[in-house]
Design an enzyme around this catalytic site. Structure first.
Site, PDB file in Angstrom:
ATOM      1  N   SER A 169       0.744  -1.280   0.163  1.00 35.67           N
ATOM      2  CA  SER A 169       0.268   0.294   0.006  1.00 35.67           C
ATOM      3  C   SER A 169       0.951   1.629  -0.408  1.00 35.67           C
ATOM      4  O   SER A 169       1.449   1.322   0.391  1.00 35.67           O
ATOM      5  CB  SER A 169      -1.150   0.420   1.195  1.00 35.67           C
ATOM      6  OG  SER A 169      -1.883   1.526   1.417  1.00 35.67           O
ATOM      7  N   HIS A 181      -7.376  -3.346   5.038  1.00 31.30           N
ATOM      8  CA  HIS A 181      -6.774  -1.883   4.755  1.00 31.30           C
ATOM      9  C   HIS A 181      -7.784  -1.233   4.053  1.00 31.30           C
ATOM     10  O   HIS A 181      -7.951   0.161   3.942  1.00 31.30           O
ATOM     11  CB  HIS A 181      -5.273  -2.228   4.624  1.00 31.30           C
ATOM     12  CG  HIS A 181      -4.776  -0.925   4.380  1.00 31.30           C
ATOM     13  ND1 HIS A 181      -5.190  -0.257   2.987  1.00 31.30           N
ATOM     14  CD2 HIS A 181      -3.847   0.564   4.178  1.00 31.30           C
ATOM     15  CE1 HIS A 181      -4.162   0.629   2.135  1.00 31.30           C
ATOM     16  NE2 HIS A 181      -3.434   1.220   4.244  1.00 31.30           N
ATOM     17  N   ASN A 182      -7.357  -1.864   2.658  1.00 31.71           N
ATOM     18  CA  ASN A 182      -8.294  -0.896   1.986  1.00 31.71           C
ATOM     19  C   ASN A 182     -10.006  -0.316   2.154  1.00 31.71           C
ATOM     20  O   ASN A 182     -10.536   0.380   1.250  1.00 31.71           O
ATOM     21  CB  ASN A 182      -8.610  -1.663   0.461  1.00 31.71           C
ATOM     22  CG  ASN A 182      -7.395  -1.476  -0.331  1.00 31.71           C
ATOM     23  OD1 ASN A 182      -5.679  -1.607   0.138  1.00 31.71           O
ATOM     24  ND2 ASN A 182      -7.001  -1.269  -1.891  1.00 31.71           N
ATOM     25  N   GLU A 186     -10.107   2.081   4.666  1.00 36.89           N
ATOM     26  CA  GLU A 186      -9.255   3.568   3.469  1.00 36.89           C
ATOM     27  C   GLU A 186     -10.791   3.856   2.999  1.00 36.89           C
ATOM     28  O   GLU A 186     -11.104   5.205   2.810  1.00 36.89           O
ATOM     29  CB  GLU A 186      -8.662   2.935   2.633  1.00 36.89           C
ATOM     30  CG  GLU A 186      -8.385   3.833   1.277  1.00 36.89           C
ATOM     31  CD  GLU A 186      -7.139   3.204   0.658  1.00 36.89           C
ATOM     32  OE1 GLU A 186      -5.845   2.633   0.201  1.00 36.89           O
ATOM     33  OE2 GLU A 186      -7.774   3.640  -0.883  1.00 36.89           O
ATOM     34  N   LYS A 219      -3.828  -6.309   3.888  1.00 32.75           N
ATOM     35  CA  LYS A 219      -4.246  -5.492   2.115  1.00 32.75           C
ATOM     36  C   LYS A 219      -5.635  -5.305   1.496  1.00 32.75           C
ATOM     37  O   LYS A 219      -5.836  -4.023   1.888  1.00 32.75           O
ATOM     38  CB  LYS A 219      -3.615  -5.676   1.164  1.00 32.75           C
ATOM     39  CG  LYS A 219      -3.680  -4.705   0.098  1.00 32.75           C
ATOM     40  CD  LYS A 219      -2.787  -3.356   0.555  1.00 32.75           C
ATOM     41  CE  LYS A 219      -2.965  -2.101  -0.778  1.00 32.75           C
ATOM     42  NZ  LYS A 219      -3.376  -2.047  -1.775  1.00 32.75           N
TER      43      LYS A 219
HETATM   44  P1  NAP Z   1      -1.399  -2.468 -14.385  1.00 33.30           P
HETATM   45  O1  NAP Z   1      -1.724  -1.997 -15.233  1.00 33.30           O
HETATM   46  O2  NAP Z   1      -2.552  -2.474 -13.826  1.00 33.30           O
HETATM   47  O3  NAP Z   1      -0.888  -3.793 -14.986  1.00 33.30           O
HETATM   48  C1  NAP Z   1       0.045  -3.757 -16.321  1.00 33.30           C
HETATM   49  C2  NAP Z   1       1.151  -4.526 -16.789  1.00 33.30           C
HETATM   50  O4  NAP Z   1       1.188  -6.180 -16.649  1.00 33.30           O
HETATM   51  C3  NAP Z   1       1.868  -4.124 -17.958  1.00 33.30           C
HETATM   52  O5  NAP Z   1       3.411  -4.087 -17.422  1.00 33.30           O
HETATM   53  C4  NAP Z   1       1.215  -5.211 -18.885  1.00 33.30           C
HETATM   54  O6  NAP Z   1       2.464  -5.596 -19.183  1.00 33.30           O
HETATM   55  C5  NAP Z   1       1.233  -6.389 -17.681  1.00 33.30           C
HETATM   56  N1  NAP Z   1       0.619  -7.194 -17.916  1.00 33.30           N
HETATM   57  C6  NAP Z   1      -0.573  -7.281 -18.308  1.00 33.30           C
HETATM   58  N2  NAP Z   1      -0.892  -8.005 -18.710  1.00 33.30           N
HETATM   59  C7  NAP Z   1      -0.208  -8.928 -18.506  1.00 33.30           C
HETATM   60  C8  NAP Z   1      -0.430 -10.377 -19.483  1.00 33.30           C
HETATM   61  N3  NAP Z   1      -0.582 -10.991 -19.628  1.00 33.30           N
HETATM   62  N4  NAP Z   1       1.178 -11.788 -19.316  1.00 33.30           N
HETATM   63  C9  NAP Z   1       2.390 -10.623 -19.368  1.00 33.30           C
HETATM   64  N5  NAP Z   1       2.136  -8.992 -18.748  1.00 33.30           N
HETATM   65  C10 NAP Z   1       1.251  -8.879 -17.993  1.00 33.30           C
HETATM   66  O7  NAP Z   1      -0.548  -1.838 -13.389  1.00 33.30           O
HETATM   67  P2  NAP Z   1      -0.043  -1.078 -12.430  1.00 33.30           P
HETATM   68  O8  NAP Z   1      -0.434  -0.322 -12.501  1.00 33.30           O
HETATM   69  O9  NAP Z   1       1.352  -1.156 -12.058  1.00 33.30           O
HETATM   70  O10 NAP Z   1      -0.406  -2.747 -11.020  1.00 33.30           O
HETATM   71  C11 NAP Z   1       0.538  -3.357 -11.201  1.00 33.30           C
HETATM   72  C12 NAP Z   1      -0.347  -4.511  -9.592  1.00 33.30           C
HETATM   73  O11 NAP Z   1      -0.461  -3.206  -8.793  1.00 33.30           O
HETATM   74  C13 NAP Z   1      -1.896  -4.294 -10.392  1.00 33.30           C
HETATM   75  O12 NAP Z   1      -2.431  -5.444  -9.336  1.00 33.30           O
HETATM   76  C14 NAP Z   1      -2.722  -3.248  -9.511  1.00 33.30           C
HETATM   77  O13 NAP Z   1      -3.758  -3.133  -9.185  1.00 33.30           O
HETATM   78  C15 NAP Z   1      -1.899  -3.351  -8.057  1.00 33.30           C
HETATM   79  N6  NAP Z   1      -1.390  -1.601  -7.774  1.00 33.30           N
HETATM   80  C16 NAP Z   1      -1.461  -1.172  -6.923  1.00 33.30           C
HETATM   81  C17 NAP Z   1      -1.217  -0.057  -6.141  1.00 33.30           C
HETATM   82  C18 NAP Z   1      -1.332   0.266  -4.640  1.00 33.30           C
HETATM   83  O14 NAP Z   1      -1.464   1.560  -4.586  1.00 33.30           O
HETATM   84  N7  NAP Z   1      -0.478  -0.903  -3.730  1.00 33.30           N
HETATM   85  C19 NAP Z   1      -1.361   0.837  -7.036  1.00 33.30           C
HETATM   86  C20 NAP Z   1      -1.472   0.346  -8.560  1.00 33.30           C
HETATM   87  C21 NAP Z   1      -1.717  -0.332  -8.506  1.00 33.30           C
HETATM   88  P3  NAP Z   1       2.931  -5.575 -21.281  1.00 33.30           P
HETATM   89  O15 NAP Z   1       3.458  -3.886 -20.872  1.00 33.30           O
HETATM   90  O16 NAP Z   1       3.611  -6.082 -21.588  1.00 33.30           O
HETATM   91  O17 NAP Z   1       1.547  -4.528 -21.485  1.00 33.30           O
END
Ligand code: NAP
Length: 478
Positions: A128, A185-186, A189, A182
């Site tokens: 988070s 937590h959300n 939030e 987590k």
């Molecule tokens: P995202 O938009 O959720 O995902 C994009 C990424 O996933 C890109 O690297 C994409 O690769 C890859 N991808 C999608 N489909 C795929 C597949 N079938 N095989 C391999 N790679 C694939 O990215 P993000 O926003 O950085 O989030 C990543 C994770 O973190 C998610 O689970 C999201 O929910 C979580 N998150 C957490 C927070 C937090 O505050 N903790 C905030 C935001 C997100 P390409 O570039 O090749 O398309």
């Protein structure tokens, strides 16, 4: 050169976590399905630390020291399964796959069990703090086996947020425990943001305080028991003026709130666990109602409000602060109660004081209050409910008169305060000697022979409603 950890999935979150690891001295192997993101990261930030560029998962795995640690940060859901499926044949017994995305804890439990059969560790990690947290130090909630934490924990602790020098990262418990915590937590939030919204609405509608003046109030509140990241940024948003119109920014934003699903997951899970998480549920429903713009527009022309008039009591702003504090406390109490229910259901030994401690920095709900919550659960005398911890029982009791005044005022004026009011109902429900559940049991027995217990005798009973209304002992079918 071999890398200590590999990161696959280099969109904003993965890229920032990889940079955070490298900035903390780890050699990080980089991989993304499409190589452009890998190259973009290296071009912009390659100088921040030691990175190894790879173009395939095979190359990524080959570049890692053993036991290998591969952190997946791809879109939650099917993409995570797809990456695991490709990685698994490339790894050896004892290697660790880490999923740091927002995966559902049931998916994490399933993946962990399947990979354990192949002697691979699977660690679901709740992270988070958004983009900035991922880069500068998030709050980290790792699940998976204790053994995997021995190898992975020090790295995660090093890159995590720090509260007074203490890492906001602890091993939470086996399989999906990290992602579950987590998720809750959300959920908290969501409730935290909703109670802030309700306070803002009451101050604006009942007391006529404009956003810029409210910004000053929230800034002031941020110095006391409400001190938190969300209160701080509320002041910032309320103080902001729209460039295009000169109006308060909050007045030019469409009033329908989005959601990505973790609040909904929390509520579904609460229902399944039988945990009365009403504050979080009302927050999710409030976002749902806000998004029903068509119905809302029609209702404005059809449904009468018959609002009353209210003379605001002296010190109304302070009343609202206390209502916000009490409602917020209830949401934390409900979220923690849900953690307790889940610990029993899934066999997790959740340490509530440690969980509260790692929410104190890095994450979105970081707040002064969490330090006191941590203290309430430290030691052996753990309260059955957060509100029953002596310090909180006293502080919430002190807020009750103001809380009732604010809810009554809002109801009179037709201002919806679903979390203020449902939290007060929870508080009253918790402390009430007799609840109308007795009548519910009577009704259930009449229409469905569901039986009931008596206050004055052991056993389970049924009244022969369709016959002479005599009472018989029954088999318990509650
Ligand atoms: P995202 O938009 O959720 O995902 C994009 C990424 O996933 C890109 O690297 C994409 O690769 C890859 N991808 C999608 N489909 C795929 C597949 N079938 N095989 C391999 N790679 C694939 O990215 P993000 O926003 O950085 O989030 C990543 C994770 O973190 C998610 O689970 C999201 O929910 C979580 N998150 C957490 C927070 C937090 O505050 N903790 C905030 C935001 C997100 P390409 O570039 O090749 O398309």
């Amino acid at each position: 050169m071999s890398a200590q950890i590999g990161v696959t999935g280099l969109a904003v979150m993965g890229a920032n976590l990889a940079r955070n690891l490298a900035r903390n001295g780890y050699t990080v192997a980089l991989h993304n399905r499409s190589v452009e993101k890998t190259d973009a990261l290296l071009e912009k930030h390659g100088g921040e630390g030691d990175f190894i560029r790879t173009e395939s998962l095979q190359e990524l795995v080959d570049s890692l020291e053993k036991p290998r640690r591969v952190l997946i940060m791809v879109k939650a859901g099917a993409p995570v399964d797809s990456v695991i499926e490709q990685l698994e044949p490339l790894l050896e017994a004892g290697d660790i796959i880490i999923d740091a995305g927002n995966s559902h804890y049931e998916d994490t439990r399933r993946r962990e069990a399947a990979l354990a059969e192949k002697n691979l560790h699977f660690v679901g990690v709740g992270v988070s703090g958004g983009e900035e947290g991922a880069l500068l130090g998030p709050s980290i909630m790792p699940g998976g086996s204790r053994e995997s934490y021995d190898s992975l924990g020090p790295m995660l602790e090093k890159i995590s947020a720090k509260y007074n020098g203490e890492a906001c990262c602890r091993w939470i418990g086996t399989d999906g425990a990290g992602h579950f915590v987590k998720m809750v937590h959300n959920g908290i939030e969501y409730a935290d943001m909703q109670v802030i919204g309700e306070a803002y609405d009451v101050l604006r509608t009942a007391a006529g305080i404009e956003p810029a003046d409210q910004a000053k109030i929230f800034t002031e509140w941020n110095t006391g028991t409400l001190s938190s990241f969300l209160i701080e940024i509320t002041a910032e948003v309320l103080a902001h003026t729209d460039d295009r119109t000169g109006k308060p920014f909050v007045d030019v934003v469409v009033d329908s709130a989005g959601q990505k699903g973790t609040g909904r997951w929390t509520v579904v899970s609460a229902l399944e666990l039988g945990s009365p998480t009403s504050g979080i549920a009302e927050s999710v429903f409030a976002r749902g109602l806000s998004s029903q713009r068509g119905q809302r527009e029609l209702a404005q022309g059809i449904l009468e409000g018959h609002e009353g008039t209210v003379e605001l009591p002296e010190g109304f702003v302070e009343d609202v602060r206390l209502a916000l504090y009490a409602s917020k406390l209830v949401s934390y109490a409900q979220g923690i109660d849900m953690l307790t229910a889940a610990a029993t259901e899934y066999g997790w030994d959740l340490k509530l004081d440690e969980i509260a401690s790692l929410w104190r920095a890095g994450c979105i709900i970081r707040a002064e209050l969490l330090d006191d919550i941590m203290k309430a659960y430290a030691g052996d005398a753990r309260p059955a409910n957060l509100l029953l911890a002596p310090a909180f029982a006293e502080s919430i009791a002190g807020a009750v008169p103001a809380w009732r005044r604010v809810v009554a005022t809002a109801v009179q004026l037709g201002i919806p305060v679903p979390v203020f009011s449902s939290s007060l109902a929870y508080y009253d429900g918790l402390r009430r000697k007799r609840l109308p559940a007795a009548l519910t049991q009577g009704l259930r027995d009449l229409f469905g022979a569901h039986t009931y217990n008596r206050v004055d005798a052991e056993g389970t009973f049924h009244t022969l409603w369709g016959e002479d209304r005599s009472e018989v002992e029954a088999v318990d079918t509650h």
